[in-house]
Design a protein around this motif. Sequence first.
Motif, PDB file in Angstrom:
ATOM      1  N   ASP A 226       2.830   6.900   9.935  1.00 36.15           N
ATOM      2  CA  ASP A 226       4.017   6.222  10.444  1.00 36.15           C
ATOM      3  C   ASP A 226       5.207   7.155  10.222  1.00 36.15           C
TER       4      ASP A 226
ATOM      5  N   THR B 220      -0.685   7.082   6.368  1.00 34.72           N
ATOM      6  CA  THR B 220      -0.081   5.834   5.897  1.00 34.72           C
ATOM      7  C   THR B 220      -0.907   4.618   6.293  1.00 34.72           C
ATOM      8  N   HIS B 221      -1.821   4.801   7.225  1.00 33.02           N
ATOM      9  CA  HIS B 221      -2.562   3.656   7.742  1.00 33.02           C
ATOM     10  C   HIS B 221      -3.746   4.151   8.564  1.00 33.02           C
TER      11      HIS B 221
ATOM     12  N   ASP C 137      -5.267   3.835  12.309  1.00 32.11           N
ATOM     13  CA  ASP C 137      -5.056   3.403  13.686  1.00 32.11           C
ATOM     14  C   ASP C 137      -6.346   2.744  14.182  1.00 32.11           C
TER      15      ASP C 137
ATOM     16  N   PRO D 255       1.131   5.651   0.654  1.00 27.92           N
ATOM     17  CA  PRO D 255       0.571   6.669   1.531  1.00 27.92           C
ATOM     18  C   PRO D 255      -0.498   7.492   0.831  1.00 27.92           C
TER      19      PRO D 255
ATOM     20  N   GLN E  86       0.853  -1.183   0.000  1.00 25.44           N
ATOM     21  CA  GLN E  86       0.000   0.000   0.000  1.00 25.44           C
ATOM     22  C   GLN E  86       0.882   1.222   0.000  1.00 25.44           C
TER      23      GLN E  86
ATOM     24  N   TRP F 129      -7.168   7.948  10.702  1.00 24.20           N
ATOM     25  CA  TRP F 129      -5.959   8.110   9.899  1.00 24.20           C
ATOM     26  C   TRP F 129      -4.752   8.361  10.790  1.00 24.20           C
TER      27      TRP F 129
END
Length: 155
Positions: free
Chosen positions: A145, A128-129, A131, A116, A114, A142
Motif C-alpha cells: 500500500d 503490507t497485504h 492482493d 508491514p 497488522q 504480496w
Amino acid sequence: AIATYDDFDGAYFTIHSILVHHREILDRVEFVLLDNNPEGLPAPMLESFAGYIDRFRYVPFTDVRSTAVRDVLFRKATGKYVLVLDSHVILAPGSLSALLAYFDANPETDDLIQGPMLSQDSSHIAATHMDPKWRNGMFGSWGVDSRAKQHPDVP
C-alpha cells in the motif's frame, strides 16, 4: 501466540527475539505455543523451552492438523488482546511497545492490527497485504500500500 508444526528453530528464535528486543513489555505478555505435531522430534525441546520462561504455556494440539489451528490460539490465550505470529517472524524493536500503546489509547477497540513485512535487510517495506489474485499456484500475492511507504509511522 504461535502455532507451530515441527519448527523448533522458528519458534525459538521468534520467542527469544521478543525476550531480548522487547524487554520493556515482558511484564504485560504471556507466550502460548500451540504444537500441532506434539509427536514430532522438536516437541520435547519446545516443551522444555517453555519451562524456562515465565508466562509461557506449551499446548499440544492434535484435534486438527492445519494452518487453521491459529483459531485455537485465541481460545487458549488469557489476555484481553492476542497477537498471533508465525513461528519464523522477528518483530522490529519498538513494535510491541507501539502496539500496546495503541491498545492502551483505544481500550475498547475491536480492530485487527497488522504490521508491514520488512525486506530481508529491514531497509524498506516489502509488503503490507496480500492482493486477491492468483500467482504461482497460490491465491494471494504480496502487495504494498503506497500509504505505508509515504508515512511508515502512521497506522
